[in-house]
Design an enzyme around this catalytic site. Structure first.
Site, PDB file in Angstrom:
ATOM      1  N   GLY A   9       0.972  -1.196  -0.130  1.00  0.00           N
ATOM      2  CA  GLY A   9      -0.098  -0.042  -0.073  1.00  0.00           C
ATOM      3  C   GLY A   9       0.885   1.353   0.003  1.00  0.00           C
ATOM      4  CE  LYS A 223       2.689   6.018  15.252  1.00  0.00           C
ATOM      5  NZ  LYS A 223       2.151   7.203  14.396  1.00  0.00           N
TER       6      LYS A 223
HETATM    7  N1  NAI Z   1       1.072   5.579   6.260  1.00  0.00           N
HETATM    8  C1  NAI Z   1       1.835   6.133   6.938  1.00  0.00           C
HETATM    9  O1  NAI Z   1       2.304   7.375   6.897  1.00  0.00           O
HETATM   10  C2  NAI Z   1       2.483   5.179   7.952  1.00  0.00           C
HETATM   11  C3  NAI Z   1       2.015   3.820   7.928  1.00  0.00           C
HETATM   12  N2  NAI Z   1       2.779   2.978   8.922  1.00  0.00           N
HETATM   13  C4  NAI Z   1       2.332   1.758   9.121  1.00  0.00           C
HETATM   14  O2  NAI Z   1       2.681   1.011   7.887  1.00  0.00           O
HETATM   15  C5  NAI Z   1       1.710   0.011   7.681  1.00  0.00           C
HETATM   16  C6  NAI Z   1       1.229  -0.089   6.307  1.00  0.00           C
HETATM   17  O3  NAI Z   1       0.473   1.119   6.053  1.00  0.00           O
HETATM   18  P1  NAI Z   1      -0.115   1.795   4.797  1.00  0.00           P
HETATM   19  O4  NAI Z   1       0.880   1.158   3.586  1.00  0.00           O
HETATM   20  O5  NAI Z   1      -0.366   3.128   4.688  1.00  0.00           O
HETATM   21  O6  NAI Z   1      -1.219   0.840   4.793  1.00  0.00           O
HETATM   22  P2  NAI Z   1      -2.156   0.719   3.438  1.00  0.00           P
HETATM   23  O7  NAI Z   1      -3.697   0.284   3.767  1.00  0.00           O
HETATM   24  O8  NAI Z   1      -1.939   1.708   2.374  1.00  0.00           O
HETATM   25  O9  NAI Z   1      -1.699  -0.576   2.701  1.00  0.00           O
HETATM   26  C7  NAI Z   1      -1.713  -1.986   3.317  1.00  0.00           C
HETATM   27  C8  NAI Z   1      -1.186  -3.091   2.541  1.00  0.00           C
HETATM   28  O10 NAI Z   1      -1.220  -4.233   2.887  1.00  0.00           O
HETATM   29  C9  NAI Z   1      -2.013  -5.353   2.171  1.00  0.00           C
HETATM   30  N3  NAI Z   1      -2.106  -6.492   2.962  1.00  0.00           N
HETATM   31  C10 NAI Z   1      -3.349  -6.624   3.800  1.00  0.00           C
HETATM   32  N4  NAI Z   1      -3.305  -7.758   4.275  1.00  0.00           N
HETATM   33  C11 NAI Z   1      -2.397  -8.534   3.746  1.00  0.00           C
HETATM   34  C12 NAI Z   1      -1.710  -9.862   4.027  1.00  0.00           C
HETATM   35  N5  NAI Z   1      -2.084 -10.548   4.659  1.00  0.00           N
HETATM   36  N6  NAI Z   1      -0.604 -10.196   3.169  1.00  0.00           N
HETATM   37  C13 NAI Z   1       0.063  -9.157   2.304  1.00  0.00           C
HETATM   38  N7  NAI Z   1      -0.461  -7.965   2.419  1.00  0.00           N
HETATM   39  C14 NAI Z   1      -1.481  -7.651   2.807  1.00  0.00           C
HETATM   40  C15 NAI Z   1      -3.079  -4.373   1.332  1.00  0.00           C
HETATM   41  O11 NAI Z   1      -3.400  -5.038   0.378  1.00  0.00           O
HETATM   42  C16 NAI Z   1      -2.289  -3.199   1.265  1.00  0.00           C
HETATM   43  O12 NAI Z   1      -1.307  -3.420  -0.168  1.00  0.00           O
HETATM   44  C17 NAI Z   1       0.770   0.014   8.951  1.00  0.00           C
HETATM   45  O13 NAI Z   1       1.004  -0.858   9.779  1.00  0.00           O
HETATM   46  C18 NAI Z   1       0.798   1.416   9.258  1.00  0.00           C
HETATM   47  O14 NAI Z   1       0.345   1.563  10.543  1.00  0.00           O
HETATM   48  C19 NAI Z   1       3.942   3.498   9.887  1.00  0.00           C
HETATM   49  C20 NAI Z   1       4.322   4.761   9.858  1.00  0.00           C
HETATM   50  C21 NAI Z   1       3.736   5.809   8.923  1.00  0.00           C
HETATM   51  N1  LIG Z   2      -1.302   7.296  10.689  1.00  0.00           N
HETATM   52  C1  LIG Z   2      -0.201   7.396  11.377  1.00  0.00           C
HETATM   53  C2  LIG Z   2       0.956   7.142  10.335  1.00  0.00           C
HETATM   54  C3  LIG Z   2       2.369   6.948  11.155  1.00  0.00           C
HETATM   55  O1  LIG Z   2       2.464   6.210  11.987  1.00  0.00           O
HETATM   56  C4  LIG Z   2       0.029   9.084  11.505  1.00  0.00           C
HETATM   57  O2  LIG Z   2      -0.596   9.659  11.012  1.00  0.00           O
HETATM   58  O3  LIG Z   2       1.095   9.294  12.322  1.00  0.00           O
END
Ligand code: NAI
Ligand SMILES: N[C@@H](CC=O)C(=O)O
Ligand code: NA
Length: 336
Positions: A9, A223
């Site tokens: 994602g 966090k």
């Molecule tokens: N968006 C941000 O700025 C930040 C996000 N995070 C963390 O990073 C992680 C990913 O966040 P995003 O990319 O924003 O989420 P997102 O929702 O954009 O992407 C999640 C991805 O995981 C995939 N997925 C779901 N279940 C799966 C499985 N069983 N096997 C393989 N792929 C699977 C989905 O198809 C999607 O591609 C989360 O845990 C989030 O808390 C941490 C820091 C910053």
């Molecule tokens: N959704 C979180 C992503 C990073 O952990 C945020 O907004 O800080």
């Protein structure tokens, strides 16, 4: 170094973009960082010679499914990829599930069992079973890094463990969620309503897959649990946190606070073993008054006294920066 990306994602694609853009830098300074498999909910794309990352991002953006990667796409679960594809490191960036920690918990433990190091941004398993993860990594003699899980690009976990090593961290207080800070900042500056700004946050790829985790303070709670356990030697879970979110904060409330020389921020704090997340009145001239997606953390330590760090807490490229630094650490720690 061969890498598997689990989850494609906002962050998974951010990691692919950064590894693509930095490919020459990495080859010159370390060695080729090759992505040999990518998975998402649709399945997997696998190429032991290294996937074309631009093509992978393009396919995902056009079709939403990595399984559509030409010739290399296949129906295969993340677990089977972890078990059967030869690689040095797994980057786990599936959604954070703060109830069960799944599927990330199983992905991480399965990686350890298959002698693969892990870098993750996922807060779920870290907030629910931190001690178990650390013990399992030690048992299988693999490296487990998670700088991106708190404060995104903002250096905090590795800073505390490495640069502040030897200090006792007495308290931490700060803004640890970029989405709510972005919402509160836009409310204050433009008087925009909640829903409009939340929609923007989702488009920026900063909000959680389930944005109520951001809004209700649960992401910040996860966090501070990670910080309490990883750099303050505690053994807490998310159930130990008193949490209040920002859903009742309005532009009018912020306007009134401004008139009195304050702003409103969602603050997470750990002090005297208490963990609290709540909106607080912050003096306009406080170092905590950072804007947009910025995060800030104020440490109180016994030797270095007060230390303040600021950085972008969310965003695909910003978060991928923290993941890349952990990947480079693993390369340096394991190459003879
Ligand atoms: N968006 C941000 O700025 C930040 C996000 N995070 C963390 O990073 C992680 C990913 O966040 P995003 O990319 O924003 O989420 P997102 O929702 O954009 O992407 C999640 C991805 O995981 C995939 N997925 C779901 N279940 C799966 C499985 N069983 N096997 C393989 N792929 C699977 C989905 O198809 C999607 O591609 C989360 O845990 C989030 O808390 C941490 C820091 C910053
Ligand atoms: N959704 C979180 C992503 C990073 O952990 C945020 O907004 O800080
Ligand atoms: Na960080």
């Amino acid at each position: 170094m061969d890498i598997i990306i689990i989850g494609f994602g906002a962050i998974g694609k951010g990691v692919a973009k950064v590894l693509y853009e930095k490919r020459e830098y990495l080859k010159e300074n370390f060695e080729e960082f090759k992505v040999v498999a990518i998975t998402d909910s649709s399945g997997a794309a696998i190429d032991e010679n290294g996937l074309d990352l631009k093509k992978a991002i393009d396919i995902k953006e056009k079709t939403g499914k990595i399984i559509n990667y030409p010739e290399k796409g296949r129906e295969m679960s993340s677990i089977d990829v972890i078990r059967n594809v030869d690689a040095d490191v797994v980057v786990e960036v599936t959604p954070s599930n703060l109830e069960t920690g799944e599927p990330a918990k199983t992905h991480i433990l399965e990686s350890f069992k298959n002698k693969k190091h892990v870098v993750t941004a996922n807060k779920g398993p870290l907030a629910l079973c931190y001690k178990e993860l650390i013990e399992e990594a030690k048992k299988y003699n693999v490296i487990f890094r998670h700088e991106a899980s708190v404060g995104g690009a903002m250096p905090i976990i590795n800073l505390a463990k490495e640069t502040l090593a030897g200090n006792e961290i007495l308290s931490i207080r700060g803004i640890l969620n970029g989405t709510t800070n972005y919402i509160l900042t836009k409310m204050e500056k433009e008087g925009l309503d909640f829903e409009t700004i939340l929609k923007e946050a989702k488009e920026l790829g900063i909000a959680e897959t389930d944005p109520t985790q951001d809004i209700e303070g649960l992401d910040t709670a996860a966090k501070i649990v990670i910080l309490a356990n990883s750099i303050m030697g505690m053994n807490k879970t998310i159930k130990d946190v008193k949490v209040k979110g920002i859903s009742r904060i309005t532009p009018e409330a912020i306007f009134l606070a401004n008139k009195r020389g304050y702003t409103i921020k969602l603050i997470g704090q750990i002090k005297d073993k208490y963990l609290i997340v709540e909106p607080m009145l912050i003096p306009i001239d406080s170092p905590l008054n950072v804007k947009g997606t910025l995060n800030v953390a104020m440490f109180e330590t016994d030797l270095a006294k007060e230390v303040v760090v600021v950085g972008r807490g969310a965003g695909p490229i910003e978060t991928a920066s923290a993941i890349l630094s952990d990947l480079i650490h693993i390369y340096q720690a394991t190459r003879k």
